[in-house]
Design an enzyme around this catalytic site. Sequence first.
Site, PDB file in Angstrom:
ATOM      1  N   ASP A 181     -34.011  -8.286  59.832  1.00 63.88           N
ATOM      2  CA  ASP A 181     -33.285  -6.818  60.098  1.00 63.88           C
ATOM      3  C   ASP A 181     -33.237  -6.995  61.576  1.00 63.88           C
ATOM      4  O   ASP A 181     -34.186  -6.828  62.240  1.00 63.88           O
ATOM      5  CB  ASP A 181     -33.831  -5.735  59.458  1.00 63.88           C
ATOM      6  CG  ASP A 181     -32.839  -4.383  59.490  1.00 63.88           C
ATOM      7  OD1 ASP A 181     -32.628  -4.248  58.473  1.00 63.88           O
ATOM      8  OD2 ASP A 181     -32.643  -4.021  60.590  1.00 63.88           O
ATOM      9  N   ILE A 182     -32.160  -6.369  62.169  1.00 67.10           N
ATOM     10  CA  ILE A 182     -31.845  -6.152  63.714  1.00 67.10           C
ATOM     11  C   ILE A 182     -32.698  -4.795  64.231  1.00 67.10           C
ATOM     12  O   ILE A 182     -33.145  -5.004  65.232  1.00 67.10           O
ATOM     13  CB  ILE A 182     -30.460  -6.279  63.995  1.00 67.10           C
ATOM     14  CG1 ILE A 182     -30.243  -6.734  65.342  1.00 67.10           C
ATOM     15  CG2 ILE A 182     -29.877  -4.945  63.714  1.00 67.10           C
ATOM     16  CD1 ILE A 182     -28.831  -7.163  65.616  1.00 67.10           C
TER      17      ILE A 182
ATOM     18  N   ASN B 203     -30.219   0.796  49.381  1.00 69.48           N
ATOM     19  CA  ASN B 203     -29.506   2.005  49.681  1.00 69.48           C
ATOM     20  C   ASN B 203     -28.029   1.881  49.474  1.00 69.48           C
ATOM     21  O   ASN B 203     -27.409   0.874  49.673  1.00 69.48           O
ATOM     22  CB  ASN B 203     -29.528   2.304  51.231  1.00 69.48           C
ATOM     23  CG  ASN B 203     -30.766   2.265  51.941  1.00 69.48           C
ATOM     24  OD1 ASN B 203     -31.649   3.239  51.278  1.00 69.48           O
ATOM     25  ND2 ASN B 203     -31.322   2.028  53.069  1.00 69.48           N
TER      26      ASN B 203
ATOM     27  N   GLY C 293     -27.733   6.198  52.575  1.00 65.62           N
ATOM     28  CA  GLY C 293     -28.095   5.594  53.781  1.00 65.62           C
ATOM     29  C   GLY C 293     -27.574   4.178  54.062  1.00 65.62           C
ATOM     30  O   GLY C 293     -27.695   3.484  54.891  1.00 65.62           O
ATOM     31  N   GLN C 294     -26.700   3.765  52.914  1.00 62.12           N
ATOM     32  CA  GLN C 294     -26.189   2.586  53.254  1.00 62.12           C
ATOM     33  C   GLN C 294     -24.934   2.303  54.240  1.00 62.12           C
ATOM     34  O   GLN C 294     -24.183   3.259  54.454  1.00 62.12           O
ATOM     35  CB  GLN C 294     -25.151   2.081  51.979  1.00 62.12           C
ATOM     36  CG  GLN C 294     -24.796   0.584  51.946  1.00 62.12           C
ATOM     37  CD  GLN C 294     -24.119   0.062  50.735  1.00 62.12           C
ATOM     38  OE1 GLN C 294     -24.005   0.949  49.554  1.00 62.12           O
ATOM     39  NE2 GLN C 294     -23.798  -0.973  50.522  1.00 62.12           N
ATOM     40  N   SER C 295     -25.181   1.534  55.214  1.00 59.22           N
ATOM     41  CA  SER C 295     -24.486   1.405  56.351  1.00 59.22           C
ATOM     42  C   SER C 295     -23.670   0.096  56.604  1.00 59.22           C
ATOM     43  O   SER C 295     -22.522   0.051  57.053  1.00 59.22           O
ATOM     44  CB  SER C 295     -25.202   1.615  57.665  1.00 59.22           C
ATOM     45  OG  SER C 295     -26.124   0.571  57.895  1.00 59.22           O
TER      46      SER C 295
ATOM     47  N   HIS D 257     -27.612  -5.665  49.925  1.00 60.96           N
ATOM     48  CA  HIS D 257     -28.767  -6.228  50.523  1.00 60.96           C
ATOM     49  C   HIS D 257     -29.876  -5.483  50.048  1.00 60.96           C
ATOM     50  O   HIS D 257     -30.035  -4.191  49.735  1.00 60.96           O
ATOM     51  CB  HIS D 257     -28.602  -5.976  52.160  1.00 60.96           C
ATOM     52  CG  HIS D 257     -28.289  -4.852  52.670  1.00 60.96           C
ATOM     53  ND1 HIS D 257     -27.003  -4.262  52.425  1.00 60.96           N
ATOM     54  CD2 HIS D 257     -28.681  -3.657  53.229  1.00 60.96           C
ATOM     55  CE1 HIS D 257     -26.774  -2.851  53.192  1.00 60.96           C
ATOM     56  NE2 HIS D 257     -28.033  -2.725  53.663  1.00 60.96           N
TER      57      HIS D 257
ATOM     58  N   HIS E 230     -33.746  -4.563  51.247  1.00 57.42           N
ATOM     59  CA  HIS E 230     -34.684  -4.559  52.522  1.00 57.42           C
ATOM     60  C   HIS E 230     -36.137  -4.973  51.863  1.00 57.42           C
ATOM     61  O   HIS E 230     -36.438  -4.281  50.794  1.00 57.42           O
ATOM     62  CB  HIS E 230     -34.902  -3.112  52.876  1.00 57.42           C
ATOM     63  CG  HIS E 230     -33.555  -2.583  53.583  1.00 57.42           C
ATOM     64  ND1 HIS E 230     -33.366  -2.443  54.762  1.00 57.42           N
ATOM     65  CD2 HIS E 230     -32.538  -1.814  52.819  1.00 57.42           C
ATOM     66  CE1 HIS E 230     -32.178  -1.972  55.288  1.00 57.42           C
ATOM     67  NE2 HIS E 230     -31.545  -1.708  54.159  1.00 57.42           N
TER      68      HIS E 230
HETATM   69  P1  DGP Z   1     -28.394  -0.145  55.351  1.00 57.96           P
HETATM   70  O1  DGP Z   1     -28.621   1.031  56.081  1.00 57.96           O
HETATM   71  O2  DGP Z   1     -29.171  -0.089  54.075  1.00 57.96           O
HETATM   72  O3  DGP Z   1     -27.010  -0.483  54.887  1.00 57.96           O
HETATM   73  O4  DGP Z   1     -29.045  -1.413  55.952  1.00 57.96           O
HETATM   74  C1  DGP Z   1     -28.433  -2.078  57.026  1.00 57.96           C
HETATM   75  C2  DGP Z   1     -29.345  -2.702  57.676  1.00 57.96           C
HETATM   76  O5  DGP Z   1     -28.615  -3.952  58.402  1.00 57.96           O
HETATM   77  C3  DGP Z   1     -29.937  -2.008  58.826  1.00 57.96           C
HETATM   78  O6  DGP Z   1     -31.435  -1.967  58.629  1.00 57.96           O
HETATM   79  C4  DGP Z   1     -29.725  -2.917  60.261  1.00 57.96           C
HETATM   80  C5  DGP Z   1     -29.208  -4.124  59.699  1.00 57.96           C
HETATM   81  N1  DGP Z   1     -28.172  -4.626  60.590  1.00 57.96           N
HETATM   82  C6  DGP Z   1     -27.052  -4.054  60.994  1.00 57.96           C
HETATM   83  N2  DGP Z   1     -26.339  -4.817  61.768  1.00 57.96           N
HETATM   84  C7  DGP Z   1     -26.921  -6.319  61.778  1.00 57.96           C
HETATM   85  C8  DGP Z   1     -27.041  -7.315  62.390  1.00 57.96           C
HETATM   86  O7  DGP Z   1     -25.828  -7.713  62.949  1.00 57.96           O
HETATM   87  N3  DGP Z   1     -27.911  -8.428  62.091  1.00 57.96           N
HETATM   88  C9  DGP Z   1     -28.888  -8.115  61.353  1.00 57.96           C
HETATM   89  N4  DGP Z   1     -29.693  -9.132  61.430  1.00 57.96           N
HETATM   90  N5  DGP Z   1     -29.275  -7.042  60.824  1.00 57.96           N
HETATM   91  C10 DGP Z   1     -28.373  -5.848  60.972  1.00 57.96           C
END
Ligand code: DGP
Length: 115
Positions: free
Chosen positions: A32-33, A88, A94-96, A101, A103
Amino acid sequence: MSDGGCLFCRIAKRTVPSDIVGEADGLLAFRDIHPQAPTHLLIIPTEHVPSLADVSGAHTTLLGNAMQFANRLARQYQLGSGYRIVVNSGAQAGQSVWHLHFHLLGGRAFQWPPG
Ligand code: DGP
């Protein structure tokens, strides 16, 4: 199937760079970034599924494989004292990113209930 505008589809196709840590059975794992724990991996299906709310019986094997993949990664990252899997599903949760996916979080203590 993939969605050309979907960030995680592009990560799965390697057209967007990420720190990939494993691949198995139509699934990809990468860091995760914005890590929320010492180990914070994302496990995604390489096919585009927008959210957990969109899964059906057709995804039963994929979901089972995802949990087994998470278990293997947890062993690999030495999370034997405990880890958390979070999905999420939906904006209020909180899904973004609209590509299913999981976590996989570990390496610290977690609170319950989650915020
Ligand atoms: P959620 O909020 O549950 O939809 O989680 C999305 C996750 O994705 C969040 O923890 C940050 C991660 N994320 C967003 N953009 C990127 C990206 O470009 N690369 C990676 N590795 N993770 C990302």
